[in-house]
Write a protein that holds these residues in place. Structure first.
Motif, PDB file in Angstrom:
ATOM      1  N   SER A  21       0.842  -1.197   0.000  1.00 51.62           N
ATOM      2  CA  SER A  21       0.000   0.000   0.000  1.00 51.62           C
ATOM      3  C   SER A  21       0.872   1.239   0.000  1.00 51.62           C
ATOM      4  O   SER A  21       1.976   1.233   0.540  1.00 51.62           O
ATOM      5  N   CYS A  22       0.364   2.291  -0.611  1.00 49.21           N
ATOM      6  CA  CYS A  22       1.047   3.582  -0.602  1.00 49.21           C
ATOM      7  C   CYS A  22       0.022   4.650  -0.237  1.00 49.21           C
ATOM      8  O   CYS A  22      -0.878   4.946  -1.024  1.00 49.21           O
ATOM      9  N   GLU A  23       0.167   5.173   0.954  1.00 47.12           N
ATOM     10  CA  GLU A  23      -0.759   6.198   1.420  1.00 47.12           C
ATOM     11  C   GLU A  23      -0.234   7.572   1.029  1.00 47.12           C
ATOM     12  O   GLU A  23       0.943   7.888   1.245  1.00 47.12           O
ATOM     13  N   ILE A  24      -1.103   8.381   0.484  1.00 43.43           N
ATOM     14  CA  ILE A  24      -0.745   9.724   0.032  1.00 43.43           C
ATOM     15  C   ILE A  24      -1.275  10.717   1.049  1.00 43.43           C
ATOM     16  O   ILE A  24      -2.465  10.711   1.365  1.00 43.43           O
ATOM     17  N   SER A  25      -0.410  11.578   1.529  1.00 46.08           N
ATOM     18  CA  SER A  25      -0.827  12.558   2.530  1.00 46.08           C
ATOM     19  C   SER A  25      -0.149  13.892   2.262  1.00 46.08           C
ATOM     20  O   SER A  25       0.720  14.003   1.416  1.00 46.08           O
ATOM     21  N   GLY A  26      -0.586  14.907   3.002  1.00 52.42           N
ATOM     22  CA  GLY A  26      -0.048  16.236   2.806  1.00 52.42           C
ATOM     23  C   GLY A  26      -1.162  17.200   2.448  1.00 52.42           C
ATOM     24  O   GLY A  26      -2.248  16.809   2.066  1.00 52.42           O
ATOM     25  N   SER A  27      -0.872  18.450   2.528  1.00 51.88           N
ATOM     26  CA  SER A  27      -1.919  19.464   2.409  1.00 51.88           C
ATOM     27  C   SER A  27      -2.553  19.492   1.025  1.00 51.88           C
ATOM     28  O   SER A  27      -3.733  19.755   0.881  1.00 51.88           O
ATOM     29  N   THR A  28      -1.802  19.203  -0.012  1.00 55.91           N
ATOM     30  CA  THR A  28      -2.376  19.210  -1.354  1.00 55.91           C
ATOM     31  C   THR A  28      -2.173  17.882  -2.048  1.00 55.91           C
ATOM     32  O   THR A  28      -2.209  17.796  -3.249  1.00 55.91           O
ATOM     33  N   SER A  29      -1.998  16.834  -1.263  1.00 50.79           N
ATOM     34  CA  SER A  29      -1.567  15.571  -1.846  1.00 50.79           C
ATOM     35  C   SER A  29      -2.523  15.029  -2.894  1.00 50.79           C
ATOM     36  O   SER A  29      -2.132  14.725  -4.011  1.00 50.79           O
ATOM     37  N   TRP A  30      -3.768  14.890  -2.542  1.00 52.80           N
ATOM     38  CA  TRP A  30      -4.640  14.211  -3.496  1.00 52.80           C
ATOM     39  C   TRP A  30      -4.983  15.094  -4.675  1.00 52.80           C
ATOM     40  O   TRP A  30      -5.166  14.623  -5.779  1.00 52.80           O
ATOM     41  N   ARG A  31      -5.050  16.398  -4.455  1.00 49.92           N
ATOM     42  CA  ARG A  31      -5.293  17.283  -5.600  1.00 49.92           C
ATOM     43  C   ARG A  31      -4.139  17.204  -6.582  1.00 49.92           C
ATOM     44  O   ARG A  31      -4.302  17.430  -7.763  1.00 49.92           O
ATOM     45  N   ASP A  78      -7.460   3.591  -4.708  1.00 51.20           N
ATOM     46  CA  ASP A  78      -8.696   3.867  -3.977  1.00 51.20           C
ATOM     47  C   ASP A  78      -8.745   5.363  -3.725  1.00 51.20           C
ATOM     48  O   ASP A  78      -8.015   5.876  -2.879  1.00 51.20           O
ATOM     49  N   HIS A  79      -9.618   6.038  -4.487  1.00 44.92           N
ATOM     50  CA  HIS A  79      -9.664   7.490  -4.388  1.00 44.92           C
ATOM     51  C   HIS A  79     -10.095   7.957  -3.010  1.00 44.92           C
ATOM     52  O   HIS A  79      -9.561   8.920  -2.467  1.00 44.92           O
ATOM     53  N   THR A  80     -11.057   7.260  -2.411  1.00 38.68           N
ATOM     54  CA  THR A  80     -11.561   7.708  -1.100  1.00 38.68           C
ATOM     55  C   THR A  80     -10.529   7.530  -0.007  1.00 38.68           C
ATOM     56  O   THR A  80     -10.492   8.301   0.956  1.00 38.68           O
ATOM     57  N   LYS A  81      -9.690   6.513  -0.135  1.00 34.12           N
ATOM     58  CA  LYS A  81      -8.678   6.269   0.895  1.00 34.12           C
ATOM     59  C   LYS A  81      -7.349   6.928   0.551  1.00 34.12           C
ATOM     60  O   LYS A  81      -6.392   6.826   1.323  1.00 34.12           O
ATOM     61  N   LYS A  82      -7.254   7.546  -0.612  1.00 34.37           N
ATOM     62  CA  LYS A  82      -6.027   8.195  -1.052  1.00 34.37           C
ATOM     63  C   LYS A  82      -4.859   7.213  -0.997  1.00 34.37           C
ATOM     64  O   LYS A  82      -3.777   7.523  -0.468  1.00 34.37           O
TER      65      LYS A  82
END
Length: 129
Positions: A21-31, A78-82
């Motif tokens: 798994s690779c979790e994406i985080s940060g203030s503008t991560s998913w955008r 998984d878009h909802t889980k980023k």
């Protein structure tokens, strides 16, 4: 700041499966990433970093590609889980490597590591006989 965090690596026996798994985080991560290319790379000792799977966004959905000739590796998002996933099946000792999640600011297909601007720290996968 964008952060990519891989997990799910470990020591497994040949012939088994593993999901990273690779979790994406940060203030503008998913955008930054939800409509751009993301990929999985691996690097074994003494070898170049190679892409094993990537995903692109298009038409409201994701398209997945694998550079693997035997179809054992597949990626999904998984878009909802980023979160980006890598499913690896029928593992062999040759699959032993550090596996990295990567993202780029363009939504185009490339297996070249130099085209990706963002990287996680990697997760070790070791496959025993």
């Amino acid at each position: 700041q964008v952060r990519l965090s891989e997990s799910g690596g470990g020591l497994v026996q040949a012939g088994t499966s593993l999901r990273l798994s690779c979790e994406i985080s940060g203030s503008t991560s998913w955008r930054t990433f939800d409509q751009n290319a993301m990929a999985w790379f691996r690097q074994a000792p003494g070898k170049a970093r190679e892409c094993v799977a990537l995903s692109l966004y298009g038409g409201g959905s994701f398209t997945y590609y694998s550079d693997s000739k035997d179809g054992r590796f597949t990626t999904s998002r998984d878009h909802t889980k980023k979160t980006l996933y890598l499913e690896m099946n029928n593992l062999t000792p040759d699959d032993t490597a550090i596996y990295y999640c990567a993202g780029r600011t363009l939504n185009s297909k490339t297996y070249n590591a130099g085209d990706y601007q963002y990287w996680g720290r990697g997760t070790q996968v070791t496959v025993s006989e």
